[in-house]
Design a protein around this motif. Structure first.
Motif, PDB file in Angstrom:
ATOM      1  N   PHE A 169      50.233  39.500  41.393  1.00 33.65           N
ATOM      2  CA  PHE A 169      51.202  39.167  40.347  1.00 33.65           C
ATOM      3  C   PHE A 169      50.695  39.784  39.045  1.00 33.65           C
ATOM      4  O   PHE A 169      49.679  39.361  38.494  1.00 33.65           O
ATOM      5  N   ALA A 170      51.377  40.826  38.573  1.00 33.57           N
ATOM      6  CA  ALA A 170      50.960  41.513  37.351  1.00 33.57           C
ATOM      7  C   ALA A 170      52.140  42.289  36.778  1.00 33.57           C
ATOM      8  O   ALA A 170      53.125  42.545  37.463  1.00 33.57           O
ATOM      9  N   LYS A 171      52.009  42.670  35.492  1.00 31.85           N
ATOM     10  CA  LYS A 171      53.059  43.437  34.822  1.00 31.85           C
ATOM     11  C   LYS A 171      52.498  44.734  34.236  1.00 31.85           C
ATOM     12  O   LYS A 171      51.288  44.849  34.038  1.00 31.85           O
ATOM     13  N   GLY A 172      53.384  45.655  33.926  1.00 32.36           N
ATOM     14  CA  GLY A 172      53.024  46.858  33.178  1.00 32.36           C
ATOM     15  C   GLY A 172      51.878  47.651  33.763  1.00 32.36           C
ATOM     16  O   GLY A 172      51.852  47.954  34.956  1.00 32.36           O
ATOM     17  N   GLU A 173      50.904  47.974  32.899  1.00 34.81           N
ATOM     18  CA  GLU A 173      49.756  48.797  33.297  1.00 34.81           C
ATOM     19  C   GLU A 173      48.964  48.156  34.430  1.00 34.81           C
ATOM     20  O   GLU A 173      48.479  48.833  35.329  1.00 34.81           O
ATOM     21  N   THR A 220      46.978  38.248  37.283  1.00 32.68           N
ATOM     22  CA  THR A 220      46.367  38.424  35.966  1.00 32.68           C
ATOM     23  C   THR A 220      46.517  37.097  35.214  1.00 32.68           C
ATOM     24  O   THR A 220      47.469  36.344  35.457  1.00 32.68           O
ATOM     25  N   PRO A 221      45.571  36.788  34.310  1.00 32.16           N
ATOM     26  CA  PRO A 221      45.624  35.499  33.604  1.00 32.16           C
ATOM     27  C   PRO A 221      46.946  35.234  32.893  1.00 32.16           C
ATOM     28  O   PRO A 221      47.420  34.093  32.854  1.00 32.16           O
ATOM     29  N   ASP A 222      47.579  36.303  32.344  1.00 30.76           N
ATOM     30  CA  ASP A 222      48.845  36.105  31.614  1.00 30.76           C
ATOM     31  C   ASP A 222      50.006  35.736  32.538  1.00 30.76           C
ATOM     32  O   ASP A 222      51.072  35.332  32.071  1.00 30.76           O
ATOM     33  N   MET A 223      49.807  35.867  33.854  1.00 23.77           N
ATOM     34  CA  MET A 223      50.870  35.500  34.809  1.00 23.77           C
ATOM     35  C   MET A 223      50.713  34.067  35.332  1.00 23.77           C
ATOM     36  O   MET A 223      51.596  33.548  36.006  1.00 23.77           O
ATOM     37  N   MET A 224      49.573  33.440  35.027  1.00 26.64           N
ATOM     38  CA  MET A 224      49.262  32.161  35.677  1.00 26.64           C
ATOM     39  C   MET A 224      50.203  31.015  35.302  1.00 26.64           C
ATOM     40  O   MET A 224      50.410  30.105  36.095  1.00 26.64           O
ATOM     41  N   GLY A 280      37.461  34.957  41.774  1.00 21.75           N
ATOM     42  CA  GLY A 280      37.747  36.301  41.263  1.00 21.75           C
ATOM     43  C   GLY A 280      39.166  36.766  41.486  1.00 21.75           C
ATOM     44  O   GLY A 280      39.465  37.953  41.371  1.00 21.75           O
ATOM     45  N   THR A 281      40.067  35.810  41.814  1.00 21.76           N
ATOM     46  CA  THR A 281      41.461  36.214  42.076  1.00 21.76           C
ATOM     47  C   THR A 281      42.379  35.960  40.880  1.00 21.76           C
ATOM     48  O   THR A 281      43.572  36.237  40.940  1.00 21.76           O
ATOM     49  N   THR A 325      42.237  37.523  37.336  1.00 19.25           N
ATOM     50  CA  THR A 325      41.447  38.504  36.598  1.00 19.25           C
ATOM     51  C   THR A 325      42.328  39.627  36.064  1.00 19.25           C
ATOM     52  O   THR A 325      43.378  39.917  36.639  1.00 19.25           O
ATOM     53  N   PHE A 326      41.884  40.230  34.956  1.00 19.35           N
ATOM     54  CA  PHE A 326      42.572  41.426  34.473  1.00 19.35           C
ATOM     55  C   PHE A 326      42.039  42.666  35.193  1.00 19.35           C
ATOM     56  O   PHE A 326      42.629  43.730  35.135  1.00 19.35           O
ATOM     57  N   GLU A 327      40.894  42.524  35.883  1.00 13.56           N
ATOM     58  CA  GLU A 327      40.320  43.647  36.643  1.00 13.56           C
ATOM     59  C   GLU A 327      40.959  43.696  38.032  1.00 13.56           C
ATOM     60  O   GLU A 327      40.295  43.518  39.052  1.00 13.56           O
ATOM     61  N   VAL A 328      42.271  43.930  38.049  1.00 10.97           N
ATOM     62  CA  VAL A 328      43.014  43.841  39.311  1.00 10.97           C
ATOM     63  C   VAL A 328      42.612  44.914  40.325  1.00 10.97           C
ATOM     64  O   VAL A 328      42.544  44.649  41.524  1.00 10.97           O
ATOM     65  N   ALA A 329      42.306  46.113  39.830  1.00 11.24           N
ATOM     66  CA  ALA A 329      41.929  47.196  40.752  1.00 11.24           C
ATOM     67  C   ALA A 329      40.649  46.829  41.495  1.00 11.24           C
ATOM     68  O   ALA A 329      40.557  46.954  42.718  1.00 11.24           O
ATOM     69  N   LYS A 330      39.659  46.327  40.752  1.00 14.58           N
ATOM     70  CA  LYS A 330      38.385  45.923  41.357  1.00 14.58           C
ATOM     71  C   LYS A 330      38.613  44.794  42.366  1.00 14.58           C
ATOM     72  O   LYS A 330      38.062  44.800  43.471  1.00 14.58           O
ATOM     73  N   ALA A 331      39.442  43.818  41.977  1.00 20.46           N
ATOM     74  CA  ALA A 331      39.719  42.674  42.861  1.00 20.46           C
ATOM     75  C   ALA A 331      40.358  43.138  44.169  1.00 20.46           C
ATOM     76  O   ALA A 331      39.945  42.730  45.257  1.00 20.46           O
TER      77      ALA A 331
END
Length: 231
Positions: free
Chosen positions: A78-82, A117-121, A143-144, A146-152
């Motif tokens: 669950f994430a937006k934009g970049e 991402t935290p802003d989606m929580m 670790g689920t 996080t803004f480091e979505v690629a790493k996760a």
């Protein structure tokens, strides 16, 4: 209790119920006695000396298995934009925001792990009643969130598993497949055990590692000697 099949009965005869096997020996036995025709998952069960009812004795986290689980999980982000683009490039199976949240709320579950991402929580929190009981709710401790979505995503795809003590004080995790080499299974198990020992709550009293056992999906449990693990 349902009657077990002939292969299972034969497998049980090869195991000494009174014995706690050394890890390598236990792994060899699990591989030998796995009764099914498919490539069974090897499961590790650890009974911990904690009281899960107490907040200061919770054991929860995540660890990357050096040789993976033998299964590539489907990851929903669950994430937006970049951040959504990053997740897609890292190999997430599903990426989105409100549309995906609505889809899940209507009973869609074609995924194994959820990252947010935290802003989606605030929005993802609405799915708590659905995702929570299935153990799929994103959590900062694993670790689920996080803004480091690629790493996760990359870690999950390469063999990151979550562990969490249940109400009875047990932790159950997959550590590979029966087809894995013994050395790889031993490596994976040692990695989980090290993580569990590091996660020992300060409030836990007495023996921390009460019981360790291994089994395949359809096979009998085999006790492992805990002496070689500290804690």
């Amino acid at each position: 209790m349902a009657k077990r099949g002939k292969k299972y009965q034969e497998a049980v005869k090869l195991i000494d119920k009174e014995k706690a096997y050394d890890l390598e020996e236990a792994v060899e036995l699990v591989k030998k006695v796995a009764p099914a025709k498919f490539d069974e998952t090897v499961e590790l069960a650890v009974r911990l000396g904690v009281d899960p009812k107490k907040a200061d004795q919770q054991v929860r986290g995540a660890v990357v298995l050096p040789h993976g689980t033998g299964k590539t999980p489907r990851v929903l982000v669950f994430a937006k934009g970049e951040k959504a683009k990053e997740a897609e490039q890292a190999g997430a199976d599903y990426v989105g925001d409100e549309d995906l949240i609505n889809k899940v709320s209507q009973g869609w579950f074609d995924f194994d792990v959820v990252v947010a991402t935290p802003d989606m929580m605030a929005q993802v929190g609405k799915l708590g009643r659905i995702l929570g009981p299935k153990g799929l709710m994103p959590n900062p401790k694993t670790g689920t969130v996080t803004f480091e979505v690629a790493k996760a995503v990359e870690e999950i795809k390469s063999g990151k598993i979550e562990y969490r003590v249940d109400k009875a004080g047990n932790v159950h995790v997959p550590v590979g497949k029966v087809s894995f080499d013994t050395a790889k299974l031993v490596d994976n198990i040692n990695t989980v055990m090290e993580a569990l020992i590091k996660a020992k709550p300060a409030a836990a009293k007495g023996t921390y590692l009460r019981n360790v056992s291994l089994s395949s999906t359809m096979g009998p449990g085999i006790r492992v000697n805990t002496a070689k693990f500290a804690g």
